[in-house]
Design a protein around this motif. Structure first.
Motif, PDB file in Angstrom:
ATOM      1  N   GLY A   1      41.768  20.916  23.099  1.00  7.00           N
ATOM      2  CA  GLY A   1      40.982  20.024  23.918  1.00  7.00           C
ATOM      3  C   GLY A   1      40.592  18.758  22.941  1.00  7.00           C
TER       4      GLY A   1
ATOM      5  N   ALA B   1      41.881  15.561  24.502  1.00  9.01           N
ATOM      6  CA  ALA B   1      41.172  15.162  25.636  1.00  9.01           C
ATOM      7  C   ALA B   1      39.980  14.579  25.362  1.00  9.01           C
ATOM      8  N   GLY B   2      39.158  15.309  24.605  1.00  9.23           N
ATOM      9  CA  GLY B   2      37.842  14.784  24.258  1.00  9.23           C
ATOM     10  C   GLY B   2      37.638  13.360  23.733  1.00  9.23           C
TER      11      GLY B   2
ATOM     12  N   TYR C   1      44.081  12.981  18.455  1.00  9.09           N
ATOM     13  CA  TYR C   1      44.707  12.314  19.345  1.00  9.09           C
ATOM     14  C   TYR C   1      45.951  11.360  19.049  1.00  9.09           C
TER      15      TYR C   1
ATOM     16  N   GLY D   1      48.335  20.558  29.206  1.00  8.30           N
ATOM     17  CA  GLY D   1      47.078  21.186  29.503  1.00  8.30           C
ATOM     18  C   GLY D   1      47.403  22.612  29.467  1.00  8.30           C
TER      19      GLY D   1
ATOM     20  N   LEU E   1      34.322  19.170  19.059  1.00  8.82           N
ATOM     21  CA  LEU E   1      34.614  18.751  20.384  1.00  8.82           C
ATOM     22  C   LEU E   1      33.227  19.324  21.147  1.00  8.82           C
TER      23      LEU E   1
ATOM     24  N   ALA F   1      31.172  16.635  23.406  1.00 12.19           N
ATOM     25  CA  ALA F   1      31.309  16.643  24.780  1.00 12.19           C
ATOM     26  C   ALA F   1      30.451  17.515  25.321  1.00 12.19           C
TER      27      ALA F   1
ATOM     28  N   GLN G   1      32.117  20.450  29.414  1.00 11.56           N
ATOM     29  CA  GLN G   1      33.216  19.659  29.365  1.00 11.56           C
ATOM     30  C   GLN G   1      34.259  19.744  28.377  1.00 11.56           C
TER      31      GLN G   1
ATOM     32  N   ARG H   1      36.449  22.181  29.757  1.00 10.14           N
ATOM     33  CA  ARG H   1      37.540  21.815  30.832  1.00 10.14           C
ATOM     34  C   ARG H   1      38.533  21.014  29.785  1.00 10.14           C
ATOM     35  N   CYS H   2      38.167  20.468  28.837  1.00 17.69           N
ATOM     36  CA  CYS H   2      39.157  19.465  27.966  1.00 17.69           C
ATOM     37  C   CYS H   2      40.265  20.777  27.499  1.00 17.69           C
TER      38      CYS H   2
ATOM     39  N   GLY I   1      43.057  19.503  29.457  1.00 17.77           N
ATOM     40  CA  GLY I   1      42.883  18.275  29.098  1.00 17.77           C
ATOM     41  C   GLY I   1      44.394  17.720  28.770  1.00 17.77           C
TER      42      GLY I   1
ATOM     43  N   ASP J   1      47.348  18.196  23.506  1.00 15.72           N
ATOM     44  CA  ASP J   1      46.968  19.188  22.286  1.00 15.72           C
ATOM     45  C   ASP J   1      48.220  19.474  21.346  1.00 15.72           C
TER      46      ASP J   1
END
Length: 319
Positions: free
Chosen positions: A162, A165-166, A189, A215, A244, A248, A252, A255-256, A260, A263
């Motif tokens: 995640g 995505a965060g 990322y 994901g 994270l 977040a 959240q 969810r990531c 997300g 990864d």
């Protein structure tokens, strides 16, 4: 600057373009020549990255060069392969020496970290995009596939999920952040680290595997479909980084971690008795569920109750 001069100046001169190892002949002829040892098979994977779809435009070309190669090389990790080399087909709107120099530097940095060699490619003019094809090798019969998961196996991942995505709201300019936590997410990322060593260690142990790009839940569905099994994911066991969670918030962050994407951590199924042995060897792996009879992917809470999920991951044609 013409096409061939561009290739020679920015890419053929890079350290990662030198022949050696399994690369008998690299850039300079119509084709590269690869030497695959007897008893091994060639693994090949292709990824295309498009500006505005896979990365923000404009963005730091050095970071983009790193990310482009890492994303593609992660597919080799998901097969348990040893890297050999890669080709690059680069489309650019114009010749920008500063941009090209930094992009090539980022590419070379990631290539060195993954022991990859640039063996060819193409350049053309048009909207910014790049297609990378990666080559690796794996002993015959030991490639990690998606199709071998068995009921009773543990469902595992190779690390925290995640983070990328965060970071996405920061990457897209939707959120401003200048904290230690934000910096950690941005590193995940822009500079994901393909889990090549873990993939190779899973040869002969994991019953199924892949790298997580779209994901956790979406990619686990590929294992479930290919293996004709049900994967049960315990949401309480999904590993999330402190960065994270602090950046977040718990809801959240989860969810990531579940849907997300980006990864580039391995997800794999493993016989239960193999899990403690791999932990004892020092691999930082996490058991997040199990394989059962049935089909699809089921998310459950700590009590085993089904958890409804509206979004399971990224799809180019529906997301």
């Amino acid at each position: 600057m013409g096409e061939f001069e561009l290739i020679r100046h920015y890419f053929a001169a890079a350290a990662c373009a030198r022949a050696g190892g399994d690369v008998a002949l690299g850039i300079g002829d119509d084709c590269a020549l690869l030497t695959v040892p007897v008893g091994e098979q060639l693994t090949v994977s292709t990824d295309t990255l498009v500006a505005g779809v896979h990365f923000s435009d404009p963005c730091d070309p050095y970071l983009l060069g790193q990310r482009a190669l890492a994303v593609s090389t992660s597919d080799l990790a998901g097969m348990g392969a040893t890297p050999i080399g890669f080709t690059l087909a680069l489309t650019i709107p114009s010749v920008d020496p500063d941009w090209l120099s930094e992009f090539a530097r980022g590419l070379d940095t990631m290539a060195a970290g993954c022991d990859m060699r640039l063996i060819g490619g193409d350049t053309t003019r048009g909207p910014l995009s790049m297609t990378l094809t990666v080559f690796g090798r794996v002993p015959v019969g030991q490639a990690l596939l998606r199709s071998g998961a068995q009921p009773g196996d543990l469902l595992c991942v190779g690390g925290a999920l995640g983070d990328a995505a965060g970071a996405l709201p920061i990457v897209l300019g939707e959120q401003q952040a200048n904290t230690v936590e934000a910096a950690a997410l941005l590193r995940r990322y822009w500079s994901p680290q393909p889990q090549l060593a873990l993939g190779q260690a899973l040869r002969g142990k994991a019953t199924a595997a892949l790298d997580i790009s779209d994901g956790l839940l979406a990619d686990c569905s590929h294992i479930a479909t290919s293996s004709s099994v049900l994967l049960v994911v315990d949401q309480a066991k999904v590993p999330l980084s402190d960065s994270l969670l602090q950046f977040a918030g718990a809801e959240q962050a989860l969810r990531c971690g579940l849907a997300g994407g980006d990864d580039y951590v391995l997800a794999f199924t493993l016989p239960a008795d193999a899990f403690p042995l791999m932990q004892a060897e020092g691999w930082p792996i996490h058991a997040i569920g199990h394989v059962a009879l049935g089909e699809g992917v089921r998310l459950v809470d700590a009590e085993g109750n089904l958890v409804s999920v509206s979004h399971r991951g990224y799809n180019h044609f529906t997301s």
